[in-house]
Design a protein around this motif. Structure first.
Motif, PDB file in Angstrom:
ATOM      1  N   VAL A  76      49.189  88.458  65.882  1.00 57.80           N
ATOM      2  CA  VAL A  76      49.048  88.051  67.280  1.00 57.80           C
ATOM      3  C   VAL A  76      47.559  87.886  67.554  1.00 57.80           C
ATOM      4  N   ASP A  77      47.189  86.670  67.941  1.00 57.59           N
ATOM      5  CA  ASP A  77      45.797  86.362  68.256  1.00 57.59           C
ATOM      6  C   ASP A  77      45.665  86.046  69.731  1.00 57.59           C
ATOM      7  N   LEU A  78      44.496  86.328  70.258  1.00 56.56           N
ATOM      8  CA  LEU A  78      44.129  85.899  71.601  1.00 56.56           C
ATOM      9  C   LEU A  78      43.071  84.828  71.416  1.00 56.56           C
ATOM     10  N   ASP A  79      43.440  83.592  71.692  1.00 54.36           N
ATOM     11  CA  ASP A  79      42.525  82.465  71.545  1.00 54.36           C
ATOM     12  C   ASP A  79      41.852  82.193  72.882  1.00 54.36           C
ATOM     13  N   ASP A  80      40.537  82.079  72.847  1.00 49.84           N
ATOM     14  CA  ASP A  80      39.741  81.717  74.019  1.00 49.84           C
ATOM     15  C   ASP A  80      39.787  80.200  74.122  1.00 49.84           C
ATOM     16  N   VAL A  81      40.590  79.672  75.075  1.00 50.03           N
ATOM     17  CA  VAL A  81      40.815  78.236  75.172  1.00 50.03           C
ATOM     18  C   VAL A  81      40.405  77.704  76.548  1.00 50.03           C
ATOM     19  N   GLU A  82      40.172  76.405  76.550  1.00 46.42           N
ATOM     20  CA  GLU A  82      39.833  75.719  77.796  1.00 46.42           C
ATOM     21  C   GLU A  82      40.645  74.431  77.865  1.00 46.42           C
ATOM     22  N   ILE A  83      41.326  74.253  79.004  1.00 46.94           N
ATOM     23  CA  ILE A  83      42.103  73.047  79.241  1.00 46.94           C
ATOM     24  C   ILE A  83      41.162  72.000  79.822  1.00 46.94           C
ATOM     25  N   PRO A  84      41.207  70.755  79.348  1.00 45.87           N
ATOM     26  CA  PRO A  84      40.336  69.717  79.900  1.00 45.87           C
ATOM     27  C   PRO A  84      40.488  69.615  81.425  1.00 45.87           C
ATOM     28  N   GLY A  85      39.362  69.755  82.115  1.00 44.26           N
ATOM     29  CA  GLY A  85      39.375  69.693  83.572  1.00 44.26           C
ATOM     30  C   GLY A  85      40.015  70.900  84.217  1.00 44.26           C
ATOM     31  N   GLY A  86      40.294  71.919  83.425  1.00 45.42           N
ATOM     32  CA  GLY A  86      40.980  73.103  83.947  1.00 45.42           C
ATOM     33  C   GLY A  86      40.273  74.374  83.561  1.00 45.42           C
ATOM     34  N   PRO A  87      40.979  75.475  83.680  1.00 41.12           N
ATOM     35  CA  PRO A  87      40.355  76.782  83.447  1.00 41.12           C
ATOM     36  C   PRO A  87      40.172  77.124  81.967  1.00 41.12           C
ATOM     37  N   ARG A  88      39.366  78.130  81.737  1.00 47.39           N
ATOM     38  CA  ARG A  88      39.188  78.750  80.426  1.00 47.39           C
ATOM     39  C   ARG A  88      39.876  80.102  80.499  1.00 47.39           C
ATOM     40  N   PHE A  89      40.706  80.421  79.469  1.00 48.46           N
ATOM     41  CA  PHE A  89      41.486  81.658  79.518  1.00 48.46           C
ATOM     42  C   PHE A  89      41.872  82.082  78.104  1.00 48.46           C
ATOM     43  N   GLU A  90      42.435  83.310  77.983  1.00 48.36           N
ATOM     44  CA  GLU A  90      42.955  83.779  76.706  1.00 48.36           C
ATOM     45  C   GLU A  90      44.424  83.388  76.588  1.00 48.36           C
TER      46      GLU A  90
END
Length: 179
Positions: free
Chosen positions: A24-38
């Motif tokens: 189980v990984d927690l990826d630090d991601v960002e949606i284009p034009g949206g928020p950054r979250f785990e």
């Protein structure tokens, strides 16, 4: 190659849990034009395989209980590939272990990702034919191993006797394929 403007950006990964079965990984991601979250991601260290085992107008299925859902149902033989093992060899081994049958002919049927939004898992399904009984299955694999009429599959699915996602996918693809 230009980046697709709808592609998520992965800034990093932190492993929250690791085992031989699942990570189980927690990826630090960002949606284009949206928020950054785990985002939680299930990563599987081994390839998954399954087989639709056919003999004429019969399909070989296992009657199993899954404690995770509390459900009994029919399933195809399935399992994981060992490190470095070819998926076709892995599914042949799983068929022998789970059913007591040997399949002389194993051909690819479909490969798919069963949980695309949260997992990197790929599932490879094969069609297994030219089977012969070799012995007893491993006792812990299933309550029953039976040949059922292929024509009964839609009824078994509709009545909730086949609910396992990989089995449903494999059997639906088989039923919709030209034979």
């Amino acid at each position: 190659m230009p980046v697709d403007p709808t592609e998520w950006t992965v800034h990093g990964t932190r492993r929250a849990y690791e085992s031989p079965w699942v990570n189980v990984d927690l990826d630090d991601v960002e949606i284009p034009g949206g928020p950054r979250f785990e985002h939680h991601v299930l990563r599987f260290p081994r390839a998954s395989t399954g087989a639709v085992v056919i003999d004429g107008d019969r399909v070989l299925l296992l009657w199993r209980n899954r404690f995770t859902t509390g459900v009994w149902g029919w399933e195809i033989p399935a399992g994981w590939s060992d490190d470095g093992e070819d998926p076709a060899d892995a599914v042949a081994r799983e068929i022998r272990e789970e059913t007591g049958y040997h399949a002389a002919t194993i051909t690819p049927l479909i490969s798919y990702s069963p949980m695309t939004g949260i997992s990197d898992q790929w599932y490879r399904v094969f069609l297994a034919t030219d089977v012969r009984h070799e012995g007893e299955p491993e006792a812990a694999e299933a309550s029953r191993v039976e040949w059922l009429p292929v024509g009964d599959l839609p009824k078994l699915i509709a009545s909730g006797q086949i609910t396992d996602g990989p089995s449903l996918t494999a059997l639906a693809v088989y039923l919709s394929s030209p034979r």
